[in-house]
Design an enzyme around this catalytic site. Structure first.
Site, PDB file in Angstrom:
ATOM      1  N   THR A 175       0.830  -1.205   0.000  1.00  0.00           N
ATOM      2  CA  THR A 175       0.000   0.000   0.000  1.00  0.00           C
ATOM      3  C   THR A 175       0.864   1.254   0.000  1.00  0.00           C
ATOM      4  O   THR A 175       1.956   1.243   0.548  1.00  0.00           O
ATOM      5  CB  THR A 175      -0.872  -0.038   1.271  1.00  0.00           C
ATOM      6  OG1 THR A 175      -1.837  -1.060   1.099  1.00  0.00           O
ATOM      7  CG2 THR A 175      -1.567   1.272   1.546  1.00  0.00           C
ATOM      8  N   GLY A 226      -0.509  -2.041   6.408  1.00  0.00           N
ATOM      9  CA  GLY A 226      -0.421  -3.275   7.171  1.00  0.00           C
ATOM     10  C   GLY A 226      -1.703  -4.063   7.040  1.00  0.00           C
ATOM     11  O   GLY A 226      -2.524  -3.805   6.148  1.00  0.00           O
TER      12      GLY A 226
END
Ligand code: ASP
Length: 305
Positions: A175, A226
């Protein structure tokens, strides 16, 4: 106060030597270009800066956002993104969009040109078309590397599917995100992602959720990466801001404390945060987190491990 931009390109459990030299070099190059694009906007607005930086990372195939997004169990690329302007706490987010070249720009269009905060799926894509944003065919987003990642875990049994997101060796989060403080003292945050490999279609992660993976107010701007399920449950980004506002903790303590809550729930990942004075932190509890920082007058620095 020093205008500054911080970026991340995801956290993960792979250590030095487990990532090919080519991917590592491409990641470093992408991070440097994103910093340059963001810093060029710090005299205009933090919102422009985070959008510009994230767009560069969305275009860079090594990161799990835009081109090169990970695949769902069904082999689709469904992207989430959010952007937030700390001045008025205005926010825009999109979830589960396909074919939109720059999901972060679509999130910004939601912020600026709709009465809503979050749009999802085909409604979000229809809005992108209406706003004249770039739409690309599936081939544009394809990545062999991401496809192989899917094949490695997709055909495991049902139990494995249910737990695929939690397997240690699969904890590779690419990400992207950016947070910035501009010369006028405004803060902004943006995050963009393909989510997690082998996710169920329709799954939405923390990146698109205001307060979980993305948040900005007058005190700080936060972007996380995460295992999103844990970041959502800890409401990580808002938690960090609340600690600054209500506990008297320093930025370092607030950032570490908020991430600790994710860790205690069993989650892996990291975050980037900048406050209204230009102090910043980038804690992570994984082996690596692609990250970088640059002040208006300084040169960019990037790190992986
Ligand atoms: N947080 C993202 C998600 O759960 C994944 C990542 O950071 O790579 O969708």
């Amino acid at each position: 106060m020093q205008a500054v931009i911080l970026i991340h390109g995801g956290a993960g459990t792979l250590f030095k030597g487990q990532i090919s030299a080519e991917r590592e070099a491409a990641a470093r190059e992408g991070l440097q270009q994103a910093l340059a694009a963001g810093v060029a906007c710090l005299e205009q607005s933090a919102l422009d800066a985070v959008e510009a930086a994230v767009k560069v990372l969305e275009d860079c195939e090594v990161f799990n956002a835009g081109r090169g997004s990970v695949y769902t169990h069904e082999g689709l690329q469904e992207m989430d993104a959010a952007i937030m302007d700390g001045r008025q706490c205005e926010a825009g987010a999109v979830a589960g969009v396909q074919g939109v070249r720059y999901p972060v720009s679509l999130a910004r269009a939601v912020l600026q040109h709709s009465p809503h905060v979050m749009l999802s799926g085909s409604g979000a894509v229809a809005f992108a078309r209406q706003q004249g944003l770039q739409i690309e065919p599936p081939e544009f987003f394809h990545s062999d590397y991401r496809w192989q990642q899917l094949l490695q875990i997709r055909d495991q049994d049902r139990t494995a599917l249910d737990h695929a997101l939690g397997q240690d060796e699969k904890k590779s989060f690419g990400t992207v995100g950016a947070v910035a403080l501009d010369v006028h003292g405004a803060l902004a945050a943006a995050t963009s992602t393909g989510g997690m490999t082998n996710k169920r279609f329709g799954r939405i992660g923390d990146s698109a959720l205001i307060g979980a993976g993305t948040y900005a107010d007058a005190h700080c701007a936060v972007s996380a990466t995460g295992h999103g399920e844990y970041f959502m449950r800890a409401v990580l980004a808002h938690e960090l801001s609340a600690r600054l506002r209500y506990t008297g903790q320093t930025l370092e303590q607030a950032a570490a404390g908020a991430l600790q809550q994710v860790t205690e729930l069993g989650g892996a990942g990291g975050l980037i945060v900048v406050d209204a004075k230009g102090n910043w932190r980038m804690p992570f509890n994984t082996g690596r987190m692609y990250r970088g920082v640059q002040t208006l007058t300084g040169s960019g620095e990037v790190w992986i491990y």
